[in-house]
Every structure is written in structure tokens, then in C-alpha cells.
Design a protein around this motif. Structure first.
Motif, PDB file in Angstrom:
ATOM      1  N   THR A  74      88.532  40.368  -1.444  1.00 49.66           N
ATOM      2  CA  THR A  74      88.322  39.769  -2.773  1.00 49.66           C
ATOM      3  C   THR A  74      89.620  39.157  -3.258  1.00 49.66           C
ATOM      4  OG1 THR A  74      86.601  41.400  -3.272  1.00 49.66           O
ATOM      5  CG2 THR A  74      87.594  40.207  -5.143  1.00 49.66           C
TER       6      THR A  74
ATOM      7  N   VAL B 127      91.522  37.337  -6.534  1.00 42.14           N
ATOM      8  CA  VAL B 127      91.428  37.220  -8.011  1.00 42.14           C
ATOM      9  C   VAL B 127      92.692  36.523  -8.508  1.00 42.14           C
ATOM     10  CG1 VAL B 127      91.291  38.416 -10.215  1.00 42.14           C
ATOM     11  CG2 VAL B 127      90.009  39.276  -8.225  1.00 42.14           C
TER      12      VAL B 127
ATOM     13  N   SER C 201      94.555  35.499 -12.123  1.00 41.72           N
ATOM     14  CA  SER C 201      94.493  35.740 -13.581  1.00 41.72           C
ATOM     15  C   SER C 201      95.643  35.022 -14.258  1.00 41.72           C
ATOM     16  CB  SER C 201      94.564  37.246 -13.866  1.00 41.72           C
ATOM     17  OG  SER C 201      95.828  37.754 -13.532  1.00 41.72           O
TER      18      SER C 201
ATOM     19  N   VAL D 155      90.997  36.901 -16.166  1.00 44.78           N
ATOM     20  CA  VAL D 155      90.681  36.448 -14.804  1.00 44.78           C
ATOM     21  C   VAL D 155      90.122  35.054 -14.905  1.00 44.78           C
ATOM     22  CG1 VAL D 155      89.269  36.819 -12.781  1.00 44.78           C
ATOM     23  CG2 VAL D 155      90.213  38.783 -14.004  1.00 44.78           C
TER      24      VAL D 155
ATOM     25  N   SER E 119      87.888  33.733  -9.067  1.00 46.26           N
ATOM     26  CA  SER E 119      87.733  34.746  -8.024  1.00 46.26           C
ATOM     27  C   SER E 119      86.675  34.279  -7.053  1.00 46.26           C
ATOM     28  CB  SER E 119      87.342  36.098  -8.640  1.00 46.26           C
ATOM     29  OG  SER E 119      87.074  37.030  -7.597  1.00 46.26           O
ATOM     30  N   ASN E 120      86.814  34.654  -5.800  1.00 45.94           N
ATOM     31  CA  ASN E 120      85.764  34.320  -4.827  1.00 45.94           C
ATOM     32  C   ASN E 120      84.575  35.239  -4.979  1.00 45.94           C
ATOM     33  OD1 ASN E 120      86.992  36.618  -3.858  1.00 45.94           O
ATOM     34  ND2 ASN E 120      86.960  35.972  -1.680  1.00 45.94           N
ATOM     35  N   ASN E 121      84.729  36.207  -5.932  1.00 48.42           N
ATOM     36  CA  ASN E 121      83.594  37.057  -6.308  1.00 48.42           C
ATOM     37  C   ASN E 121      83.192  36.630  -7.719  1.00 48.42           C
ATOM     38  OD1 ASN E 121      81.697  38.985  -6.914  1.00 48.42           O
ATOM     39  ND2 ASN E 121      83.066  40.748  -6.522  1.00 48.42           N
TER      40      ASN E 121
ATOM     41  N   LEU F 185      83.482  38.647 -11.053  1.00 45.27           N
ATOM     42  CA  LEU F 185      84.759  39.026 -11.664  1.00 45.27           C
ATOM     43  C   LEU F 185      85.342  37.922 -12.532  1.00 45.27           C
ATOM     44  CD1 LEU F 185      86.496  40.816  -8.660  1.00 45.27           C
ATOM     45  CD2 LEU F 185      85.148  41.825 -10.504  1.00 45.27           C
ATOM     46  N   GLU F 186      84.776  36.746 -12.513  1.00 42.39           N
ATOM     47  CA  GLU F 186      85.311  35.654 -13.319  1.00 42.39           C
ATOM     48  C   GLU F 186      85.068  35.934 -14.795  1.00 42.39           C
ATOM     49  OE1 GLU F 186      83.780  31.942 -11.958  1.00 42.39           O
ATOM     50  OE2 GLU F 186      84.887  32.016 -10.039  1.00 42.39           O
TER      51      GLU F 186
END
Length: 536
Positions: free
Chosen positions: A11, A13, A15, A20, A23-25, A28-29
């Protein structure tokens, strides 16, 4: 972050401050960093680009590995579940463990083999050492046995020699005592003198046999390589043997079969050849019966490559020998009967010497015997064929040695007073004038001070005080006067080995005569030397 999958790449992230921003997830953005436990733990523990181990609240039983970096405006976080990080760990551990176990197995096998090889080598070393010890022990046992045999042989030898030497000495001393008591009985004295001569000759024969055996055992017997006129040699030998046989009432016949005329000249060692036959004939005479007979035949077995082989067959009608004794006849001191030494006055060395000399000549001897019937000795010897010698006028001359000493002036160099007295008396009785000196220096000084031609011959002992005979001979030969090189110098010594003879000749002496002094031999030698001197 396109193309970066959280499952495979972890993952990512980014920020800005606490917010944040990417993120590639997607989940989590637009969240805050402080709301994400994993990011907070990475921020708290992460230093620079150092990877840290942090617990994820969402998954209480799992942990993540993460790292944080910082730029001017942004924080960048990257983390991944530990299961994803260690996907191949178990297999790698298994591989490593397998490799470790395999390596340990190989090492143990190598160590086992090395240990087995070491144990095998140690066993071989121990076995070799044990074999060596057994061999050493065997050698020691054999050496001990040989030492005991040698000690027994030495003891037996000394006992036999003590008996054999004391017997004739006792006879001589006893006869001398009888002569002292009956000096007026000239017939008895003369008879006793004859008996003393027999005892003395037997004692001398014993000493000669022992010396000959010693030389044979040590390998110090040197055979000469001389041209032998075989028919002449046989005639002289026959004269000696026939005389001894007649004295004992034995008939002696010699059958030549014309064989000696085939190869009359051969190379050999005449002294040792004569000794062989005299020892055999001596036994044939000694152990024969009264009125017995000795027959000799000689033949040529053949000739090849300049080598002819003669064979003598000597038969007697004596007491004979048993089969058992024939197996030991060539061993030293062996005799058929225990009382043979007393009855026949033998040493038991004669046949041992015969066999030893024949072996050195490349010959052989065989014996066939029957008790009460007689014995047959077959002697076979190869000889190198020699060319016929050139007959010079000198060789055809015959010199009568009977009166050769009459009128001669003889110098005798002898330090032993008794020996000097004997030599002086014997030469004086032959008509010679004798001058005695007692050491080599006196001999040299007397010869140097005397006019040329004063002395006709010099008899020189070897072992003398002040100057020995060898040095005296060299000193005389080096003098600057004609007779110094020509005068016959004869060694007269008890040193009778072959090397002693060679030493005398090397020093400049003409002939070697062994003590005791044989007057007939001395006259013959002086006669031949004077004849040669006259021809120079």
C-alpha cells in the motif's frame, strides 16, 4: 499509482500534513493520518528510510512492514502485510534446512569415511607393527638359537682343539722326558725322534686345517691362476701319495687312460688342487685296511669354449662309511666314530676343506661308500685350457739342490733366539756359512757395510723389533749397489695367509716360506733363485 497493486506491491500513501491526498488503495484517500493506526505507527517508529514493524488495527493478528519518506511538502508511506513480505519464507527455510541437513549428511558421511579410513589405517599400522614385532621376535629367536649354536660350536671347537693339540704335544713332551731319562740308549732316542716328528707334523697339519677352514668361512681363500702341466703335476702328486701308501702297506695304482694328454696344460691353483687330492688320499690311506688298495682313474668329460672338464674317480678298500654319516661328511669336525680322533688322529676338517675349495673352483664331489667294503670319491673340476708354454733353455735345465747350500754365505734375520739357532744349525749342517742378526735394522746395516757379493741369500723374518722384515727388505732394495736388487731375499715367517705372501712379494722379497722351516723346500727354492740370478 496506476499499476501498483496493494496485494502484490504493497500500500502506497501520500499525505500533505495530516491529510491523505493519494493512495493506491482508494479506501484510504481523504482520510487523516492520525486515523490510520498503521501510518501513525510508521510515523512514530520510522526514521529516515528505515523499515519498521507495525501492528495494523484492522487485522489484530497480523502485522505490517512499512517505511516512510519525506519531501518538502509530502510524506510518502509504503507498507505491506507481513504475510505478503514472507510469501517464500517457509519454502526458503525448508530449502535451507534441507540444504543444511544434506550438507550435514555429506559432512557426516565424509567424517565417517575419514574415521573409517583412519581406523583402517590404524588397524593396518597396528597389524604391521604386530607383524614387525613378530618378525623381530622371530629374528631374535633365530639369532638366539644361532648364538647358542655358535656358542655350542665354539665350545665344541675349543674342546676338540684342546684335545687334538694337547694329544701330539703330550706325546712330544713325554718322549722328550723319556729321552732325558734314557739318553744313553741312542736307538730309543732315534725312535722317539721319529715319533716326535710324526706328532709335530700332525700338530702342524691341524693348525693348517683350522687356518684353511677359517679362510674358507670368511671368503678369504684366493685361488691363483697359474699354468699347470697336468701330467707333471700328477707325477709329483703320485710320488708323494705312493710313498705314504707304501709306508702304510697300501697298494696304489693310477689309471690315466691317456686323458691327461688331451689337455695337458690348464689354468688353476696348483697349491689348492694339490691340497684337495692330498686330503682325499689321506683319508683313503688313513681309513684303509692292512694290505688294502687305492685305485685312481682320470678322464675328460668334454671341452667347450676353452673349458675342459676333468673327472677323477678315487676308490679304496677301506672301512667304508654308513649312509647316515655320508649325509654329514662335509660338516666340520664330523667323523664316523667318536674314537676316530684317537685312533686315526684326524681333525674332521679334511672333507669340509675339500668341498669348500671345489666349490670355489666351480667343481663338485660325490661320495659312494659301504661299510666294510670301501669308498669311492668322484671329483669333477672344470679348467680353462692353457696354451703349451715355450720351452726355453733355462726350463730344460735340471738343478741338483742337494748340495746347493755348500759354500754359500747366508744372512738370517730372526729375533727369536731358538728359531735363529735352529736355522743357523740346519744351514750350517748343509755346508753354508751363516750370519745371524736379530732385527731388520741390523740386517740393513750389515748388508750396507759388507762388500758387494758378501752374502748369497738373505732369510728375513717379518715381525722383528726396531725394524720389521718388510721395511728392511725395502731399504735393501733401494740401495745404490748392483747386488741390492739381485740378492735373493726369502721371507721366513709364521704368517702364512695369502695376503701375507702378497705383502712380502710387494715389499721386494722373492719367495715366501712359512714356518716351521722345511729344509728340503728351502734348498729347492734357493737353488731356483740362484739359477735365475746367474741367468741375469
Amino acid at each position: 499509482m496506476l499499476g501498483l497493486s496493494p496485494e502484490t506491491d504493497g500500500t502506497i500513501v501520500i499525505s500533505s500534513g495530516d491529510q491523505v491526498v493519494f493512495s493506491n488503495n482508494p479506501a484510504l484517500e481523504n482520510t487523516k493520518v492520525e486515523d490510520l493506526r498503521i501510518l501513525k505507527r510508521i510515523m512514530e517508529r520510522g526514521v529516515g528510510k528505515k523499515m519498521v514493524h507495525a501492528r495494523n488495527r484492522a487485522h489484530l493478528l497480523s502485522n505490517d512492514f512499512g517505511v516512510m519518506d519525506k519531501s518538502k511538502e509530502y510524506y510518502i508511506y509504503a507498507f505491506m502485510d507481513e504475510k505478503s513480505v514472507f510469501t517464500t519464507t517457509i519454502s526458503n527455510v525448508l530449502y535451507v534446512l534441507f540444504a543444511y541437513l544434506l550438507l550435514m549428511f555429506i559432512l557426516n558421511m565424509l567424517m565417517w569415511r575419514a574415521d573409517k579410513a583412519y581406523q583402517k589405517k590404524q588397524i593396518e599400522i597396528q597389524r604391521s607393527y604386530a607383524d614387525m614385532l613378530r618378525e623381530k621376535n622371530r629374528q631374535l629367536e633365530e639369532a638366539l638359537i644361532q648364538a647358542k649354536k655358535a656358542a655350542a660350536a665354539k665350545s665344541s671347537f675349543l674342546s676338540r682343539m684342546s684335545h687334538d693339540m694337547r694329544t701330539p704335544l703330550n706325546g712330544i713332551m713325554g718322549l722328550l722326558k723319556i729321552d732325558e731319562e734314557h739318553f744313553e740308549n741312542q736307538e730309543l732316542v732315534r725312535e722317539n725322534h721319529k715319533k716326535m716328528q710324526v706328532s709335530a707334523k700332525h700338530l702342524l697339519s691341524l693348525i693348517n686345517d683350522v687356518l684353511q677352514m677359517s679362510k674358507l668361512e670368511d671368503g678369504n681363500t684366493y685361488l691363483t691362476h697359474e699354468c699347470i702341466d697336468l701330467p707333471r703335476f700328477s707325477r709329483k702328486l703320485a710320488a708323494t701319495v705312493r710313498e705314504r701308501a707304501m709306508e702304510n702297506g697300501i697298494e696304489w695304482t693310477y689309471e690315466r687312460e691317456k686323458s691327461e694328454s688331451f689337455y695337458p696344460y690348464i689354468y688353476g691353483s696348483p697349491v689348492h688342487l694339490r691340497q684337495i687330492f692330498l686330503n682325499i688320499y689321506g683319508n683313503c690311506i688313513k681309513y684303509n685296511k692292512p694290505g688294502g688298495k687305492i685305485t685312481t682313474s682320470v678322464s675328460v668329460l668334454g671341452a667347450e669354449n676353452g673349458i675342459c672338464t676333468y673327472q677323477w674317480k678315487i676308490s679304496d678298500t677301506g672301512v667304508g662309511m654308513s649312509r647316515e654319516f655320508l649325509e654329514h661328511i662335509f660338516e666340520p669336525f664330523e667323523q664316523e666314530k667318536n674314537d676316530a680322533r684317537s685312533v686315526y688322529q684326524g681333525t674332521g676338517l679334511g672333507m669340509t676343506i675339500v668341498k669348500g675349495l671345489l666349490e670355489q673352483m666351480g667343481g663338485r664331489i660325490s661320495i659312494d661308500s659301504e661299510k666294510g667294503v670301501g669308498s669311492t670319491f668322484v671329483v669333477t673340476i672344470p679348467f680353462e685350457i692353457a696354451p703349451a708354454p715355450k720351452h726355453s733353455e733355462q726350463a730344460e735345465r735340471r738343478v741338483d739342490a742337494a748340495n746347493v747350500l755348500h759354500g754359500l754365505h747366508v744372512m738370517v734375520a730372526e729375533d727369536n733366539e731358538l728359531n735363529a739357532e735352529i736355522a743357523e744349525t740346519m744351514f750350517t749342517d748343509e755346508g753354508a756359512k751363516v750370519t745371524v742378526v736379530h732385527n731388520g735394522k741390523q740386517a740393513v746395516d750389515l748388508f750396507a757395510e759388507s762388500p758387494q757379493g758378501t752374502f748369497d741369500v738373505i732369510l728375513m723374518d717379518l715381525m722383528m723389533p726396531v725394524m720389521d722384515g718388510l721395511a728392511a727388505t725395502r731399504a735393501i732394495r733401494e740401495m745404490k749397489r748392483p747386488d741390492a736388487a739381485a740378492i735373493p731375499i726369502i721371507a721366513m715367517t709364521a704368517k702364512a695367509f695369502r695376503e701375507d705372501v702378497e705383502t712380502c712379494l710387494d715389499a721386494g722379497m722373492n719367495v715366501h716360506l712359512a714356518k716351521p722351516l722345511d729344509m728340503e723346500r728351502a734348498k729347492q727354492v734357493i737353488c731356483e733363485l740362484l739359477m735365475n740370478t746367474e741367468d741375469l
